[in-house]
Design a protein around this motif. Structure first.
Motif, PDB file in Angstrom:
ATOM      1  N   SER A   1       1.119  -1.033  -0.366  1.00 47.46           N
ATOM      2  CA  SER A   1       0.471  -0.294  -0.031  1.00 47.46           C
ATOM      3  C   SER A   1       0.631   1.472  -0.336  1.00 47.46           C
ATOM      4  O   SER A   1       0.372   2.655  -0.364  1.00 47.46           O
ATOM      5  N   TYR A   2       2.193   1.269   0.197  1.00 44.89           N
ATOM      6  CA  TYR A   2       2.571   2.317   0.626  1.00 44.89           C
ATOM      7  C   TYR A   2       3.999   1.658   0.060  1.00 44.89           C
ATOM      8  O   TYR A   2       4.889   1.986   0.646  1.00 44.89           O
ATOM      9  N   ARG A   3       4.307   2.227  -0.973  1.00 49.67           N
ATOM     10  CA  ARG A   3       5.561   1.938  -1.875  1.00 49.67           C
ATOM     11  C   ARG A   3       6.534   2.370  -2.193  1.00 49.67           C
ATOM     12  O   ARG A   3       6.105   3.455  -1.841  1.00 49.67           O
ATOM     13  N   PRO A   4       7.745   1.849  -1.330  1.00 45.49           N
ATOM     14  CA  PRO A   4       8.739   3.332  -0.710  1.00 45.49           C
ATOM     15  C   PRO A   4       9.260   4.057  -2.280  1.00 45.49           C
ATOM     16  O   PRO A   4       9.565   5.670  -2.568  1.00 45.49           O
ATOM     17  N   SER A   5       9.059   3.516  -3.789  1.00 46.07           N
ATOM     18  CA  SER A   5       9.627   3.965  -5.032  1.00 46.07           C
ATOM     19  C   SER A   5       9.091   5.144  -5.101  1.00 46.07           C
ATOM     20  O   SER A   5       8.982   5.940  -5.306  1.00 46.07           O
ATOM     21  N   GLU A   6       6.940   4.661  -4.377  1.00 48.88           N
ATOM     22  CA  GLU A   6       6.134   5.611  -4.750  1.00 48.88           C
ATOM     23  C   GLU A   6       6.154   6.855  -3.404  1.00 48.88           C
ATOM     24  O   GLU A   6       6.115   8.186  -4.025  1.00 48.88           O
ATOM     25  N   VAL A   7       6.292   6.432  -3.047  1.00 49.87           N
ATOM     26  CA  VAL A   7       6.319   7.618  -1.349  1.00 49.87           C
ATOM     27  C   VAL A   7       7.354   8.618  -1.649  1.00 49.87           C
ATOM     28  O   VAL A   7       7.466   9.567  -1.363  1.00 49.87           O
TER      29      VAL A   7
ATOM     30  N   PRO B   1       1.406  11.216  -5.661  1.00 45.99           N
ATOM     31  CA  PRO B   1       1.376  12.311  -4.351  1.00 45.99           C
ATOM     32  C   PRO B   1       1.351  11.484  -3.211  1.00 45.99           C
ATOM     33  O   PRO B   1       0.971  11.402  -2.371  1.00 45.99           O
ATOM     34  N   ALA B   2       1.867  10.391  -3.455  1.00 48.41           N
ATOM     35  CA  ALA B   2       2.011   8.798  -2.001  1.00 48.41           C
ATOM     36  C   ALA B   2       2.805   9.570  -1.257  1.00 48.41           C
ATOM     37  O   ALA B   2       3.791  10.406  -1.184  1.00 48.41           O
ATOM     38  N   ALA B   3       2.253   9.807   0.216  1.00 49.76           N
ATOM     39  CA  ALA B   3       3.452   9.722   1.419  1.00 49.76           C
ATOM     40  C   ALA B   3       2.670   9.140   2.684  1.00 49.76           C
ATOM     41  O   ALA B   3       1.919   8.649   2.875  1.00 49.76           O
ATOM     42  N   ALA B   4       4.583   8.737   2.647  1.00 50.66           N
ATOM     43  CA  ALA B   4       4.467   7.673   4.383  1.00 50.66           C
ATOM     44  C   ALA B   4       5.840   7.790   5.108  1.00 50.66           C
ATOM     45  O   ALA B   4       6.322   8.752   4.802  1.00 50.66           O
ATOM     46  N   ALA B   5       5.718   7.672   6.206  1.00 49.86           N
ATOM     47  CA  ALA B   5       6.380   7.538   7.016  1.00 49.86           C
ATOM     48  C   ALA B   5       6.272   6.774   8.224  1.00 49.86           C
ATOM     49  O   ALA B   5       4.932   5.890   8.171  1.00 49.86           O
TER      50      ALA B   5
ATOM     51  N   ALA C   1       4.203  12.875   7.586  1.00 47.58           N
ATOM     52  CA  ALA C   1       4.921  12.699   6.049  1.00 47.58           C
ATOM     53  C   ALA C   1       3.791  13.545   4.718  1.00 47.58           C
ATOM     54  O   ALA C   1       4.375  13.851   4.144  1.00 47.58           O
ATOM     55  N   ARG C   2       2.748  13.120   5.056  1.00 50.24           N
ATOM     56  CA  ARG C   2       1.960  13.698   3.548  1.00 50.24           C
ATOM     57  C   ARG C   2       2.207  15.507   3.957  1.00 50.24           C
ATOM     58  O   ARG C   2       1.645  15.762   3.172  1.00 50.24           O
TER      59      ARG C   2
ATOM     60  N   LYS D   1      10.713  17.146  -0.030  1.00 50.39           N
ATOM     61  CA  LYS D   1      11.180  15.674  -0.906  1.00 50.39           C
ATOM     62  C   LYS D   1      11.135  15.119   0.172  1.00 50.39           C
ATOM     63  O   LYS D   1      12.020  15.032   1.838  1.00 50.39           O
ATOM     64  N   ILE D   2      10.403  14.087   0.045  1.00 52.53           N
ATOM     65  CA  ILE D   2      11.002  12.833   1.630  1.00 52.53           C
ATOM     66  C   ILE D   2      11.092  11.498   1.246  1.00 52.53           C
ATOM     67  O   ILE D   2      11.346  11.204  -0.370  1.00 52.53           O
TER      68      ILE D   2
END
Length: 359
Positions: A140-146, A152-156, A188-189, A197-198
């Motif tokens: 659901s939270y792919r590091p490459s997309e985050v 728009p994907a963001a996670a931490a 993160a969002r 940048k994250i």
């Protein structure tokens, strides 16, 4: 300098080991602030036993705030560092990891870097369900997309978030997400929405953790978090329960028909079982667990479904418990961690992009 923030509420079982690993860090100037969030055990005494470690009190919990956000805001008030590291009391930090994380953030030109720690699991239930949960998170939270500024994907992961003080202040810090129980994703969002940048990745080379030490803790913790992490929790619960039923029933049919000499249906059932299990194992391998935990993941499928539905029900009722506190929060996926805070901090990313050395 890096200011390390450790919120702690009744963490005597793990805080000592965490602080031992932190005070031994080298290659970077740092300070450590432990925020004792109303502990009733030896948490405060353990923190005070480490020379140089500051111990802070968060003060009264404001209405609607989560305890962790209140504690972190109190810790940041004492922080002197250019960088802030938010880490949990149940983490263990590998030698030199703090300096390497700052260097990595600067080399990548990001203002927020988060690691998903190596997860320590013990006993049947932890080994069965934790790989399933983290495999779903990885999907659901792919590091490459985050980590992609165009996505728009963001996670931490709140167990390890390194953020520049300038970016943190620009988005309002934890005070801006104070009512969110999923404060790490919310922060993160907010940072990414502000044009910063994250970078997010698996960080087993830097930090490890054992999140829960009993089934009761595991159940309470994931009840608090699970439904907030997935957009369609009921659908996902049904899907994983169906997967479990198909694998188990396929294996049972293969054995039963084989024992009766019906080789063709036995072969078909066995083939279906092997294919489904191979898909499960392929997905689970992305979660970075040991081989025995991966094999037990099939048992974790119905347990994951149970925890997901339990979490959904808790939020439907509007009451969620965590560490002796009850929170009234209705489920609203449209407002969960949507990064409502807006601020311009892209200049911070550009500034950090040119600095690649270790402090």
């Amino acid at each position: 300098m890096v200011s390390v923030m450790v919120p702690a509420r009744d963490e005597e079982a793990s805080l000592g080991t965490c602080l031992e690993s932190l005070v031994a860090q080298t290659g970077v100037s740092f300070e450590i602030v432990v925020v004792d969030d109303g502990s009733t055990d030896r948490t405060r005494q353990i923190a005070q036993s480490f020379p140089g470690v500051q111990v802070a009190d968060p003060g009264p919990l404001p209405p609607g705030w989560s305890g962790k956000n209140n504690a972190l805001v109190a810790g940041v008030k004492r922080a002197q560092g250019e960088w802030l590291l938010f880490t949990d009391a149940d983490t263990v930090h590998l030698a030199g990891s703090l300096a390497r994380s700052v260097a990595e953030a600067r080399q990548r030109g990001v203002v927020l870097l988060s690691y998903s720690p190596e997860q320590e699991v013990h006993g049947l239930w932890e080994k069965a369900v934790m790989p399933v949960i983290f495999a779903e998170l990885a999907s659901s939270y792919r590091p490459s997309e985050v980590s992609d500024p165009a996505s728009p994907a963001a996670a931490a992961n709140g167990q390890y978030i390194l953020i520049s003080r300038e970016a943190y202040d620009a988005v309002g810090g934890h005070a801006a997400v104070a009512t969110r129980l999923l404060e790490d994703v919310a922060l993160a969002r907010a940072v990414k929405a502000a044009g910063c940048k994250i970078f997010f990745r698996y960080g087993g080379d830097a930090v490890r953790t054992r999140m829960y030490r009993s089934f009761a803790q595991l159940r309470e913790g994931w009840t608090k978090n699970l439904v907030l992490l997935f957009r369609s929790p009921v659908r996902l619960a049904v899907l994983r329960l169906t997967e479990f039923v198909l694998i188990v029933s396929g294996a049972a049919i293969a054995v039963a028909t084989g024992l009766r000499g019906k080789w063709y249906p036995a072969l078909v059932a066995a083939t279906v079982t092997v294919v489904l299990w191979s898909f499960l194992l392929k997905r689970i391998r992305n979660a970075h667990f040991s081989w025995d935990a991966d094999c037990l993941a099939v048992v974790g499928l119905p347990l994951f479904s149970y925890l997901l539905l339990r979490s959904r029900l808790a939020y439907a009722k509007g009451t969620v418990s965590w560490k002796g506190r009850r929170y009234e929060e209705k489920l609203d996926h449209n407002s969960i961690a949507t990064g409502k805070v807006r601020a311009e901090c892209a200049h911070d990313s550009r500034r950090n992009a040119g600095a690649t050395g270790v402090v």
